[in-house]
Design an enzyme around this catalytic site. Structure first.
Site, mmCIF file in Angstrom:
data_model
loop_
_atom_site.group_PDB
_atom_site.id
_atom_site.type_symbol
_atom_site.label_atom_id
_atom_site.label_comp_id
_atom_site.label_asym_id
_atom_site.label_seq_id
_atom_site.Cartn_x
_atom_site.Cartn_y
_atom_site.Cartn_z
ATOM 1 N N LEU A 68 -1.049 4.032 1.001
ATOM 2 C CA LEU A 68 -2.007 3.707 -0.216
ATOM 3 C C LEU A 68 -3.086 2.781 0.594
ATOM 4 O O LEU A 68 -2.642 2.218 1.517
ATOM 5 C CB LEU A 68 -1.221 2.763 -1.206
ATOM 6 C CG LEU A 68 -0.210 3.683 -1.992
ATOM 7 C CD1 LEU A 68 0.505 2.628 -3.174
ATOM 8 C CD2 LEU A 68 -0.818 4.616 -2.845
ATOM 9 N N ASP A 69 -4.298 2.729 0.128
ATOM 10 C CA ASP A 69 -5.283 1.699 0.470
ATOM 11 C C ASP A 69 -4.799 0.335 0.402
ATOM 12 O O ASP A 69 -3.787 0.118 -0.565
ATOM 13 C CB ASP A 69 -6.457 1.934 -0.151
ATOM 14 C CG ASP A 69 -7.321 3.328 -0.147
ATOM 15 O OD1 ASP A 69 -6.908 3.977 0.978
ATOM 16 O OD2 ASP A 69 -7.938 3.700 -0.881
#
Length: 319
Positions: free
Chosen positions: A137-138
């Protein structure tokens, strides 16, 4: 720290006519297809002692020899960083990552990452590439991530991702008011001029995002996105491409849109929201060992709840 992986397998007659990369995935099932393909291309997985291409057809009875290097994650420091563990057994764990936490060390973020926290939580993950992290995930996206505790589990979960059988659903708050849900089917690749960004581009990899409306406000909308593919920044790129960029997305979002006549507090929140309004809310997959269908949910974090509350109050007040 590195270690050498060595193994030899004879190709059975039942795999005659199969491509090398496909046969290798069957015979060396502890490792993902992508890792095996890399080893084939590097000459670390050979056929009868000779290099071959991943698509080479086998006739049966060949000897596949694997002699490759795996890098342990011991070059990274375990750190006692709090983790929200949603599920854990001897094969895998599911964590709820907070916004602001980087998943993997990189230039500019050498420590304080999810990987550092995982190595402290379960030291044996040092023997698994990427400490068992299967997908990412960012930094500023919150929500659910799966982590494998063994090589066979990691390979199996990667295979499920590639087969698009992993269910991933996200909550997002976007600028604009779509009339209804839709599907964005547009290839994503590196932006031709800005290496930090991704873009919809003809030469990109296939990418599909489905979204539907959960709640509509005056100038913003709470949407729920479902991924078919998992490209870098996919939801952020696709929603911006559909002209509904995420609130707080400094890379793809453009300038904030302020509802006419909105209260000063809401205007300030929309101007200063510190991250893209994106949360990985649901994650589903088949447990690689039990065969059981697993489904996990993570509630909205406080900052998104607050954002939605103010947008809802504005919508109701100005009707």
């Amino acid at each position: 720290m590195t270690r050498t992986v060595e193994a030899t397998m004879r190709v059975p007659a039942t795999l005659a006519g199969t491509r090398l990369d496909q046969a290798a995935a069957e015979l060396f099932s502890d490792y993902s297809r992508e890792r095996l393909k890399t080893w084939i291309n590097q000459g670390e997985l050979t056929v009868d002692g000779e290099r071959a291409k991943p698509k080479a057809k086998l006739v049966g009875e060949e000897t596949l020899t694997l002699c490759a290097t795996l890098e342990d994650e011991q070059r990274f420091t375990p750190q006692d960083i709090p983790l929200t563990v949603v599920f854990e057994d001897e094969h895998l764990l599911i964590v709820n990552k907070p916004a602001g936490m980087v998943v993997h060390p990189a230039p500019g973020n050498p420590d304080g990452t999810l990987l550092n926290a995982l190595l402290h939580h379960h030291p044996a993950l040092a023997e698994i590439p990427r400490a068992g992290i299967v997908h990412r995930l960012d930094k500023d996206t919150s929500g659910l991530l799966m982590v494998a505790k063994t090589l066979p589990t990691q390979a199996a979960l990667v295979e499920q991702l590639q087969a698009r059988t992993v269910s991933r659903q996200y909550d997002a708050v976007v600028i604009g008011t779509p009339v209804a849900g839709a599907t964005v089917d547009a290839p994503i690749g590196r932006h031709p001029k800005d290496r930090k960004r991704q873009a919809v581009t003809a030469g990109g990899k296939p990418a599909v995002t489905h979204y539907r409306v959960v709640e509509r406000f005056r100038t913003h909308t709470h949407v729920r996105c479902k991924l078919e593919t998992g490209r870098t920044h996919q939801i952020r790129v696709h929603m911006a491409h559909a002209r509904y960029p995420l609130i707080g997305d400094q890379l793809y979002g453009g300038r904030p849109k302020l509802p006419p006549g909105a209260a000063d507090t809401l205007k300030e929140i929309l101007r200063e929201f510190p991250r893209q309004a994106l949360h990985a809310r649901r994650l589903g997959f088949i447990h690689p060992h039990s065969g059981q269908q697993m489904m996990f949910r993570a509630p909205l974090p406080d900052d998104l709840i607050m954002l939605l509350d103010y947008l809802r109050e504005d919508h109701e007040t100005m009707r």
